[in-house]
Design an enzyme around this catalytic site. Sequence first.
Site, PDB file in Angstrom:
ATOM      1  N   SER A  11     -39.861 -84.629  30.221  1.00  0.00           N
ATOM      2  CA  SER A  11     -40.489 -84.991  31.770  1.00  0.00           C
ATOM      3  C   SER A  11     -38.961 -84.398  32.728  1.00  0.00           C
ATOM      4  O   SER A  11     -38.914 -85.723  33.007  1.00  0.00           O
ATOM      5  CB  SER A  11     -40.494 -86.906  31.698  1.00  0.00           C
ATOM      6  N   GLU A 112     -17.335 -76.304  41.631  1.00  0.00           N
ATOM      7  CA  GLU A 112     -17.045 -76.513  40.208  1.00  0.00           C
ATOM      8  C   GLU A 112     -16.329 -75.347  39.289  1.00  0.00           C
ATOM      9  O   GLU A 112     -16.048 -73.607  39.498  1.00  0.00           O
ATOM     10  CB  GLU A 112     -18.268 -76.971  38.756  1.00  0.00           C
ATOM     11  N   HIS A 226     -18.950 -80.898  27.492  1.00  0.00           N
ATOM     12  CA  HIS A 226     -17.864 -81.649  28.686  1.00  0.00           C
ATOM     13  C   HIS A 226     -16.403 -81.858  29.290  1.00  0.00           C
ATOM     14  O   HIS A 226     -16.460 -83.263  27.778  1.00  0.00           O
ATOM     15  CB  HIS A 226     -18.965 -82.619  29.509  1.00  0.00           C
ATOM     16  N   ARG A 272     -15.692 -74.578  30.594  1.00  0.00           N
ATOM     17  CA  ARG A 272     -14.925 -75.892  30.001  1.00  0.00           C
ATOM     18  C   ARG A 272     -15.013 -76.164  28.377  1.00  0.00           C
ATOM     19  O   ARG A 272     -14.194 -76.964  28.298  1.00  0.00           O
ATOM     20  CB  ARG A 272     -16.846 -76.701  30.192  1.00  0.00           C
ATOM     21  N   HIS A 329     -22.554 -81.742  25.811  1.00  0.00           N
ATOM     22  CA  HIS A 329     -22.897 -81.615  27.341  1.00  0.00           C
ATOM     23  C   HIS A 329     -24.127 -80.809  27.178  1.00  0.00           C
ATOM     24  O   HIS A 329     -25.294 -81.546  27.330  1.00  0.00           O
ATOM     25  CB  HIS A 329     -22.370 -81.040  27.558  1.00  0.00           C
ATOM     26  N   ARG A 364     -22.283 -72.017  28.790  1.00  0.00           N
ATOM     27  CA  ARG A 364     -23.188 -72.444  30.342  1.00  0.00           C
ATOM     28  C   ARG A 364     -21.792 -72.637  31.848  1.00  0.00           C
ATOM     29  O   ARG A 364     -21.160 -73.014  31.157  1.00  0.00           O
ATOM     30  CB  ARG A 364     -24.442 -73.413  30.654  1.00  0.00           C
TER      31      ARG A 364
HETATM   32  C1  SIN Z   1     -20.649 -82.320  36.252  1.00  0.00           C
HETATM   33  O1  SIN Z   1     -21.097 -82.518  37.168  1.00  0.00           O
HETATM   34  O2  SIN Z   1     -20.075 -81.906  35.401  1.00  0.00           O
HETATM   35  C2  SIN Z   1     -21.980 -81.612  35.140  1.00  0.00           C
HETATM   36  C3  SIN Z   1     -22.833 -80.504  35.722  1.00  0.00           C
HETATM   37  C4  SIN Z   1     -23.566 -79.094  34.580  1.00  0.00           C
HETATM   38  O3  SIN Z   1     -23.431 -79.793  33.324  1.00  0.00           O
HETATM   39  O4  SIN Z   1     -23.943 -78.321  34.897  1.00  0.00           O
END
Ligand code: SIN
Length: 517
Positions: A11, A112, A226, A272, A329, A364
């Site tokens: 979901s 980011e 992460h 990351r 993550h 990713r």
């Molecule tokens: C985050 O907000 O750091 C995670 C976002 C993501 O995994 O793309």
Amino acid sequence: MANSSVIIIGSGISALTAAYQLSTEKNVIIITKSKMTNSNSIMAQGGIASSIGKDDSWRSHFNDTLTAGCYHNNENAVEILVKEGPHYLSELMNGGMRFDRDKEQNLLLGKEGAHSTRRILHAGGDATGRALVLHMLEKVKERVQIIEGLTAIDFVIQNQHCIGVKVKSQNNMIQDFFAENTILATGGCGGLYSFTSNDKTITGDGIAMGYRAGLVLSDLEFIQFHPTLLHKDGKSCGLVSEAVRGEGAILVDENKRPIMSGVHPLQDLAPRDVVARTLFHEILQGKKVFLDISMIDDFSHHFPTITKLCKENEIQIENGLIPVTPGAHFSMGGIKTDKRGRTSIPGLYAVGEVACTGVHGANRLASNSLLEGIVFGNIVANDILVDSQPIRLNSQPQNDTYNEQEHFLNLPSKAQIQMMMMENVGIVRNKERLQYAMEWFENFKREFEGISLSSLSIEQLELVNMITVGWLIAKSALMRTESRGGHFREDYPSEDNLNWRKKEIIQTKALENVVYS
Ligand code: SIN
């Protein structure tokens, strides 16, 4: 027995996106093992990457995705993602989804790690996933039946065609759901690790089902850790978004030394895997790691979700330091699909994190996961609407609810599996540890070989899935004798482009042996 045109398992955002599109013409049922709001999508903080800024381009988003993915990506899939993304996002906004805007109503774009420009749409500050999932649930609620508390056991296959799924309810009743098309959207496997940002229900179930059904699995060794999960009392307690570093926060040790300085040209916004590994080594040396947020004005206004999380865990953000640790993550690998989300079994699609289109490569890019769910959720739905053939069942399936007798098995606890994965198939790997983990899983795998999974309790079924997926990941990680993206081997610490560039590790039950492609 229940019938629908399409049954969707899961979901999260890819499930809801596909369901909404399909429900214009098809009778759609969503089943989920817990509540409809238990998903990784709803917990996503950062946002959705899209090249809609005036100085941005799909080409730039494409290049950033490949760079973060260590060029292991399927470039066709990446091109679809970054080109189609802006179109589907405008459809979402036209349908009423509200992203954060400034006073002049311009979209506010965040930054980011590993993005060369500001291109992250967000909602409610750091509550993007929540806003998006609630928006989509509102859209589908009159058009789609959502059934909570049903655990998928296995696909129902007839004449090599998927005709639905066998499920178990919380009171142990077993039932078959039949459908012309089945969409697997169960998310990844972060719950296999003791430190994770994932919802507790995310335990690799879809990958394990795919393995048992003989689907082709790919890239399972690539797990993204992460760098910044909230760290309290030796445990991880939720995500502290990378968007916080995007707004200027830096990683420091207890003496306020900037940890990422000199490690990578992008410093705190390096990919990351680089940041997570650096923190891992700091922590291994007994250091404590913090996010210094003192330079961010009005933190609680920009990041209300993180502020609440800190408060719940008695972390005083007024001191300007948030204790963090890396954790599992995202899974870049999964069930191999083509660019329309089709698996190797007709009638069965996989979409979102459980699928491996190759779009993420070995690592990713931040905020490409909700985007993947939206873009490929639509693509899968369109493929079914345009192409699907009504299935012909050989005979009317004989089925009704029944309750199989429970089975005793000697299995490890969830916490033991999570510790095994974290310590031996985690951020830094080597041959000995991977071999040890693989053999540990193999011993437990023998316990359930040849038995009917319908006879297991829901808790046992989850453990069976976790053991299966842990074993598969360890096996793939052992095979890849190089380091790339989310897979780091201290005994092979460099990328080996001569032997491994663009090589996938494929696993299927039928062959049992690992195959490279
Ligand atoms: C985050 O907000 O750091 C995670 C976002 C993501 O995994 O793309």
